[in-house]
Scaffold this active site. Structure first.
Site, short mmCIF file in Angstrom:
data_model
loop_
_atom_site.label_atom_id
_atom_site.label_comp_id
_atom_site.label_asym_id
_atom_site.label_seq_id
_atom_site.Cartn_x
_atom_site.Cartn_y
_atom_site.Cartn_z
N PHE B 129 51.24 32.96 27.33
CA PHE B 129 51.86 34.12 27.32
C PHE B 129 53.36 34.03 27.36
O PHE B 129 53.84 33.18 28.20
CB PHE B 129 51.47 35.09 28.36
CG PHE B 129 52.13 36.44 28.32
CD1 PHE B 129 51.55 37.36 27.55
CD2 PHE B 129 53.27 36.94 28.88
CE1 PHE B 129 52.10 38.63 27.36
CE2 PHE B 129 54.06 38.03 28.81
CZ PHE B 129 53.21 39.05 27.87
N ASP B 198 48.62 30.06 36.11
CA ASP B 198 48.81 31.80 36.04
C ASP B 198 47.62 32.40 35.83
O ASP B 198 46.69 31.81 34.73
CB ASP B 198 49.93 31.78 34.64
CG ASP B 198 50.01 33.22 34.46
OD1 ASP B 198 48.98 34.21 34.93
OD2 ASP B 198 51.06 33.65 33.83
N TYR B 223 47.70 44.21 37.66
CA TYR B 223 47.40 45.51 37.02
C TYR B 223 46.47 45.28 35.94
O TYR B 223 46.22 46.50 35.32
CB TYR B 223 48.85 45.96 36.23
CG TYR B 223 49.79 45.22 35.67
CD1 TYR B 223 49.29 44.72 34.49
CD2 TYR B 223 50.83 44.55 36.35
CE1 TYR B 223 50.18 43.93 33.72
CE2 TYR B 223 51.64 43.62 35.44
CZ TYR B 223 51.37 43.42 34.35
OH TYR B 223 52.06 42.58 33.86
N LYS B 224 45.87 44.30 35.90
CA LYS B 224 44.66 43.87 34.84
C LYS B 224 43.37 44.20 35.45
O LYS B 224 43.01 45.34 35.88
CB LYS B 224 44.77 42.51 34.02
CG LYS B 224 46.17 42.46 33.51
CD LYS B 224 46.19 41.17 32.69
CE LYS B 224 47.66 40.88 32.14
NZ LYS B 224 48.13 41.74 31.03
N ARG B 372 42.06 42.40 20.46
CA ARG B 372 41.42 42.01 21.76
C ARG B 372 40.49 43.28 22.58
O ARG B 372 41.14 44.18 22.55
CB ARG B 372 42.72 42.00 22.66
CG ARG B 372 43.38 40.45 22.54
CD ARG B 372 44.35 40.20 23.72
NE ARG B 372 44.91 41.42 24.38
CZ ARG B 372 45.62 41.31 25.46
NH1 ARG B 372 45.93 40.24 26.08
NH2 ARG B 372 46.22 42.54 26.20
#
Lengths: 397, 397
Positions: B129, B198, B223-224, B372
Site C-alpha cells: 500500500f 504491516d 477500521y477494517k 476487490r
C-alpha cells in the site's frame, strides 16, 4: 451581598457573550479548567449520534464522499482559520499537537536548508510545555541540527546566522504569560530564520493574527478553548507562500497529489492538504466540527475583551478575599502579557486544588506548587469568578 | 433454487460464527467492503453516547482518571493482542498507520545501528500500500539509509549485511495475497536485520502469531476487520525484548516515564507506552474499544476457517456463474497464500463496481481494473457470497 458580588452581577448583565453559555453542557460547578479540556458543546452529542448511526452505520464507505469525510481536515481547518487570523486554505486538522510540531519544525529546518546558508540550530522556548521540547529534540537530531533552549525574552539576542527555526509558545501553559508574537516573529525573520508558533493556549481565547504578522508555521490543539473534546485532532498552519516548500517528514498517502492513484512514488499535494498524513480520525474530527459551530458570529476581539475582564476581576477578588501573602500570582499584571488563565503559587497547592474541586471549583494543579485557573470566555461568567475566589480564600484561610 | 443457493443455506446453517452477525448494524445490502471500513458494531452507538454525554460532558477532566482515558492506549492494545498472537504489554493504540510505520521503521533502523555493524539499507515490499513506501522513504532519508523496493518473494535473496530493516505487508491490499510471515521473518533475522510487518489487511481475519514467529515490530489499522470506525487509531507492536531499545522518532510527552512531571528532559517510559506520542484521541479510541467487544470468546482460528470457506465459495460461485474469461482472479488459489479478500480483474471495472453497488453488492474498485471483495467472517454469510457472485455474473453477462 458583598460589593464584589454586586459587581459580578453588573458585569454579567452587561456581558454581550453571556448567551453563549447556553450552548454548552454545564452544571453547578465553576469550571475553570477549559484550558485543559473544554466543556461539551450542546450540539456535539446529537451530531455524534448522526455520525455514528447514519454516516458510519448506514452509509458506511459512501460517507467518505457523501458525508464529506475525506475533505474534513481542510474544511475544519478553514473553520479554525478566522479564529487565528488566517485566510482559508492554510490550515489542516489531524494528528496530535506533538506530531504536528514534528512536521512543522522539520519542514522549517528544510526551508532554511533550501535557502542555502547552512543554518543548523533550532531555538526553543525553554519554558515550553515539555512535549514541544522533546519533539524539537527529535527534529534536531534527525535533521542534523543542535537544539538551544532560551527564554522567549532571550530570543532576539540568541538569533544568529546559524538559526534555522524558532519554536515558541504563544501563551505559556504554566504561568499564562502571553508572548509577543508580532515582535518575536519579526525578529526571527530579520535573522533569516523561520518562526513556528504553538497556539495551544491562545487559539480561541485571544486574537493571534497569523497572516497579519507573517508567521511561517503554527500548530495548536483543539480541546482547550476550541472545545473539540478529549484528544480531538490538532491543526497545522503553513503560510500560503511557503506551502510549495513544505517538505513533510510524514508524507503519508493522504498528503499525496493523487491519493487514490496508489502510485509507488510520492508527489505532494498542493496547498494545506500537504500537511495531512494518514486516514483522518473521523469521529473525533466531526465532534470538533460540531463544537466549532458555537463560534458562528462570535468576534474574537469580544472574546479577548471578556477574557481580560474575567482575569482582571479574578485577580481583584483574590486580592480582596485571600489573606495577603497566601498566594503569589505568576500571571503578568499587564494585559499585553496575559493569556486567558491565572496561575498562582501557594504551599500545598495539590491539596488546595483537591479541596477546591470538592467545593465545586474546578481548576488544575501543576507541580510543584501551581494552581491554574483557565477562563473560557464563551461559558465562564463573572459570578463564577467571584465564587471561585471566595471559595479559594475560604480554603486558604 | 440452484444447487449453489442450497449449498449456501447448508453452509450458513452449519456456521458456528453466524450468530455474530446480530452484533452488527447491517441492512439488506451484501457488504463486502469490510476490508476498507468495517460495519458498525451494535454496541458502539450507546457507548459513544455515554462517552460524550457522561464522560466528557459531566465528568470532564476527571475522566482522564475516572473513566480510564489515560490508560486507554495500552488497555485497548491488550484487547487487540490476542487477535494477533501477542502477549499483553506489547501493543499500544494511537495515531494513524502511517505515523506508526514511521515510528517502527526509524526505531528498527536505530536498533540495527545499535548492533554496530553499519547497516544502512531498508528493504520494502514493492507492491505495498503506497503510504508504507512513502513513509519508508522518509524514514530512510532521515536516518541516512537507502530504500530498496523488492517483491516479498525476492526478500530472502535481497537480504545482505547492509540490510537494517525490512517492511512487509502481511496481506497485499490489492491482490489479497497472504505473505509467509514466519519464513520471511526468519530470513530477515538470519540476515541480522529487523522485521517490521504491516497487519492492516490481516489482523482480525486470520492468525498472525507475532510472538510465536518472533516479529520485531508491527503496525496495523483498526477500521477494517477490527471494525473500529472511520479512521480509528492504529496500533504499534514492539516485541517485549526490544522495548528497552525502542528509540522513538516521535517522543511526545505521553511516552515520557513521568508524563505529568513536566520535565524539560526526555526520559522514555518502560514498556508499550513508549510508543505513545501526544494526547490520545479519546472519542475514536473508545469507539474502537466498544467495537472490540464483539471478539469476546471468538477464536481467531474459527474466523480463519470461515474466511477461507467464504473465499473458496465465492470463487466457486464466480466460476459457476460468470462467463468464462470475463474476470481473472488475482487472489491466489492456495489457502496458504490467501488473505480474506478476493480481487478480480476485468475490463471497465470502475463501471462494474458502480453497478454492483446499485444492485446491493458493496465492494470497491482499485484502479486501473481491479474489483476487490472483502469477506469479514464476523458478519458475512454464505448466502451473501452466492448472491454477490450471481449479481456480478448478471452485470458481466
Amino acid at each position: 451581598m458583598s460589593e464584589l458580588m454586586t459587581k459580578a452581577r453588573q458585569l454579567d448583565a452587561a456581558d454581550e457573550l453571556a448567551g453563549l453559555r447556553a450552548k454548552f453542557v454545564l452544571d453547578e460547578a465553576v469550571y475553570l479548567d477549559g484550558n485543559s479540556l473544554g466543556a461539551l458543546p450542546a450540539a456535539v452529542p446529537g451530531r455524534m449520534e448522526d455520525v455514528v448511526r447514519r454516516q458510519w452505520g448506514a452509509l458506511r464507505i459512501r460517507s467518505w464522499e457523501e458525508s464529506g469525510w475525506w475533505t474534513a481536515p481542510e474544511r475544519i481547518g478553514d473553520r479554525i482559520a478566522p479564529l487565528v487570523g488566517a485566510a482559508p486554505g492554510q490550515i489542516v486538522v489531524g494528528d496530535s499537537t506533538s506530531v504536528n510540531v514534528f512536521k512543522a519544525l522539520v519542514a522549517a529546518v528544510r526551508m532554511a536548508a533550501g535557502d542555502g546558508d547552512g543554518r543548523d540550530e533550532i531555538l526553543i522556548d525553554a519554558t515550553t510545555f515539555p512535549t514541544d521540547g522533546y519533539i524539537a529534540g527529535s527534529a534536531a537530531r534527525m535533521t542534523g541540527c543542535t537544539l538551544r533552549p532560551v527564554t522567549p525574552a532571550q530570543v532576539p539576542e540568541a538569533l544568529t546566522g546559524r538559526t534555522a527555526a524558532v519554536l515558541l509558545n504563544h501563551v505559556d501553559y504554566r504561568t499564562g504569560r502571553l508572548h509577543d508574537l508580532p515582535s518575536l516573529t519579526a525578529a526571527v525573520h530579520e535573522a533569516g530564520a523561520y518562526a513556528v508558533w504553538d497556539l495551544c493556549h491562545s487559539a480561541g481565547a485571544l486574537p493571534v493574527g497569523l497572516d497579519e504578522h507573517g508567521v511561517d508555521l503554527a500548530v495548536g490543539c483543539t480541546y482547550k478553548y476550541l472545545n473539540g473534546g478529549p484528544g480531538s485532532p490538532a491543526y497545522l498552519y503553513v503560510r500560503r507562500e511557503l506551502q510549495d516548500r513544505f517538505d513533510s517528514p510524514l508524507p503519508g498517502w493522504n498528503s499525496h497529489a493523487e491519493p487514490f492513484g496508489m502510485r509507488p512514488d510520492y508527489a505532494p499535494a498542493a496547498g494545506a492538504p500537504r500537511g495531512r498524513v494518514g486516514t483522518p480520525d473521523i469521529l473525533s474530527m466531526l465532534a470538533l466540527e460540531a463544537a466549532l459551530e458555537v463560534w458562528d458570529g462570535v468576534p474574537i476581539d469580544a472574546v479577548r475583551a471578556k477574557s481580560l475582564a474575567l482575569t482582571d476581576f479574578f485577580l481583584e477578588c483574590v486580592a480582596a478575599y485571600v489573606p495577603e501573602g497566601a498566594v503569589e500570582s505568576l500571571t503578568p499584571a499587564a494585559h499585553a502579557e496575559r493569556g486567558s488563565q491565572v496561575a498562582v503559587r501557594c504551599p500545598d497547592a495539590g491539596d488546595v486544588m483537591k479541596r477546591l474541586i470538592e467545593n465545586g471549583v474546578v481548576g488544575d494543579f501543576r507541580p510543584p506548587d501551581v494552581l491554574r485557573f483557565g477562563f473560557t470566555p464563551l461559558y465562564v461568567g463573572f459570578a463564577d469568578v467571584e465564587r471561585a475566589a471566595r471559595i479559594l480564600a475560604g480554603i486558604l484561610d
